[in-house]
Design a protein around this motif. Sequence first.
Motif, PDB file in Angstrom:
ATOM      1  N   ASP A  31       0.811  -1.218   0.000  1.00  0.00           N
ATOM      2  CA  ASP A  31       0.000   0.000   0.000  1.00  0.00           C
ATOM      3  C   ASP A  31       0.846   1.270   0.000  1.00  0.00           C
ATOM      4  O   ASP A  31       0.598   2.211   0.754  1.00  0.00           O
ATOM      5  N   GLY A  32       1.871   1.284  -0.833  1.00  0.00           N
ATOM      6  CA  GLY A  32       2.667   2.486  -0.994  1.00  0.00           C
ATOM      7  C   GLY A  32       3.669   2.757   0.107  1.00  0.00           C
ATOM      8  O   GLY A  32       4.241   3.848   0.173  1.00  0.00           O
ATOM      9  N   VAL A  33       3.916   1.775   0.962  1.00  0.00           N
ATOM     10  CA  VAL A  33       4.876   1.958   2.053  1.00  0.00           C
ATOM     11  C   VAL A  33       5.959   0.886   1.948  1.00  0.00           C
ATOM     12  O   VAL A  33       5.666  -0.301   1.767  1.00  0.00           O
ATOM     13  N   PHE A  34       7.199   1.311   2.066  1.00  0.00           N
ATOM     14  CA  PHE A  34       8.368   0.434   2.030  1.00  0.00           C
ATOM     15  C   PHE A  34       8.862   0.271   3.470  1.00  0.00           C
ATOM     16  O   PHE A  34       9.271   1.245   4.103  1.00  0.00           O
ATOM     17  N   TYR A  35       8.813  -0.966   3.982  1.00  0.00           N
ATOM     18  CA  TYR A  35       9.243  -1.244   5.352  1.00  0.00           C
ATOM     19  C   TYR A  35      10.599  -1.946   5.305  1.00  0.00           C
ATOM     20  O   TYR A  35      10.699  -3.104   4.900  1.00  0.00           O
ATOM     21  N   GLY A  36      11.655  -1.242   5.725  1.00  0.00           N
ATOM     22  CA  GLY A  36      12.961  -1.865   5.811  1.00  0.00           C
ATOM     23  C   GLY A  36      13.072  -2.651   7.106  1.00  0.00           C
ATOM     24  O   GLY A  36      12.842  -2.117   8.182  1.00  0.00           O
TER      25      GLY A  36
END
Length: 523
Positions: free
Chosen positions: A416-421
């Motif tokens: 949903d448009g979020v990049f979680y490192g």
Amino acid sequence: MMYYVALQRRMRSRNFCDHFLLVALLVLLTSTQFGEPFKPRFDFRAGPRLLLVQKKMGPASFGNQGNSPPVGDSLSSLADKVIEFKLHDSLDSIGAEAWNLFLGPSSSPFMEYSWLQCLEKSGCASPETGWAAQHVSVQMNGKAIAYVPLYVKGHSMGEFIFDNSWAEAAYRSGIKYYPKLLVGVPFTPVTGTRMLIDPRILANSTPETITELRRLIGKFLCQIATVNRISSVHLNFLTDEEASSLTQELKSGEAIGSTANARNTDQHQNTAGYASEFMRRTSVQYHWINQNLNNHSEPFQSFDDYLNCFKSKRRITIRRERRRVLEDEQIVIDAIVGTDILKYDGLVERMFAIYRSTVDKMYYGRQYLTLDFFQKLSKSDFCKHLCFICARDASTCSDAFKADDVFAGTFNIVKDGVFYGRYWGVLHGREINSLHFEVCYWSAIEYCIKNGLARMEPGAGGGDYKWARGFDPALIHSVHYISHPGLRSAVRQFLELEMESNVDSTEYLLERSVTGPKNDELP
């Protein structure tokens, strides 16, 4: 330099807070007015089952046995309802379809059934590792209306909302701090909804009714802590809305400072006059936002567009960092996403070895995850969210991508448009100067810009070098209930001072964002 000014202000306040907490605990916990040392009834080693005396609750009184109308798609009020709570020692007894039905369209990926179940099935989150599942289902007339991921914890590892000083102070005062209750996602410092309410109820009920339901769940959690003589309840990485429902709305630094007259009370009063047994905590992370504040908050068009937001000296430094890795060392960076990961034999196993490399190198390293978890996750429907940023040496590998050529990288999740490192590593003996920044930040930001992602959350820690690279502070919310009144009173005072410090530092740094509009008048 501005970051270090803010950091020094924050650390001075934190040191004061830690000193104050220790003094307060020595005074408050030795006072005879708080009775005998707290001794839990729950034996963590005996199994993961909590004693649940009262299963039914109503807002007016517990155990109300009145008749409840059938559950529909809306709740006008909970005043005449009877809510039943059940505990589950695994997600299997709830089921994927039922759990995922209550996930909203923009829910955190880490609240999905597959992520949580893989943690359980692989043994990463299990009674043996100090994570005994006791998930809550909230029911009305036998129909579930909400779920809450609940664990009985035997330690504080893998939480990232740090309460070690509380546990130490409790131990020194003869209070057994463990076990405790935790609502959250194991090993995952990511904000998300923690009380999964039926979306049909959310859409058709008033905000006041939803708040009432959340508070009822909070009362239930406090009740089972009391019944089982468990020291505390912690709800970590809540949304701001959930935290405000259970405690008070977040205030500005000036307003927070004015709450000193409430510090010695056992309950908070929020703006609606609700007496809360929970205490709110505010922590800080650093997130990258895909908004060019120098161009009407439009998304960045390219990585160079992003670099242009920095001052000239910083741009030169970043370009030098990238050139050192990509040109001088001839490192190739690949993004392998979703089910494409399964096309490359051994890639999942290689990424686990890279994850392990960081754990083995760092004295503070903790291996929370296993190879079995990595493999189970890649074979589940969660695989569609995975994103591996992989580093290869162009001087020794072929053009065709092979898992054996990957020597460094990051394990990430995109939804949903979020990049979680999440996890970074480099195999032993293959370390390269600035590779960490390239793989964890610059290549990840470049991926976000190319794919139109709105935000990047690189996880906990590293505030100084994240802020200097364009990651701005974001407030993180949690709420806490402490059973022992002396410990609760002291922790409350600490949290109010810590909140004031964190809110003030966040406002200070946001005004001076290194990629924001330049304001020469700011000190």
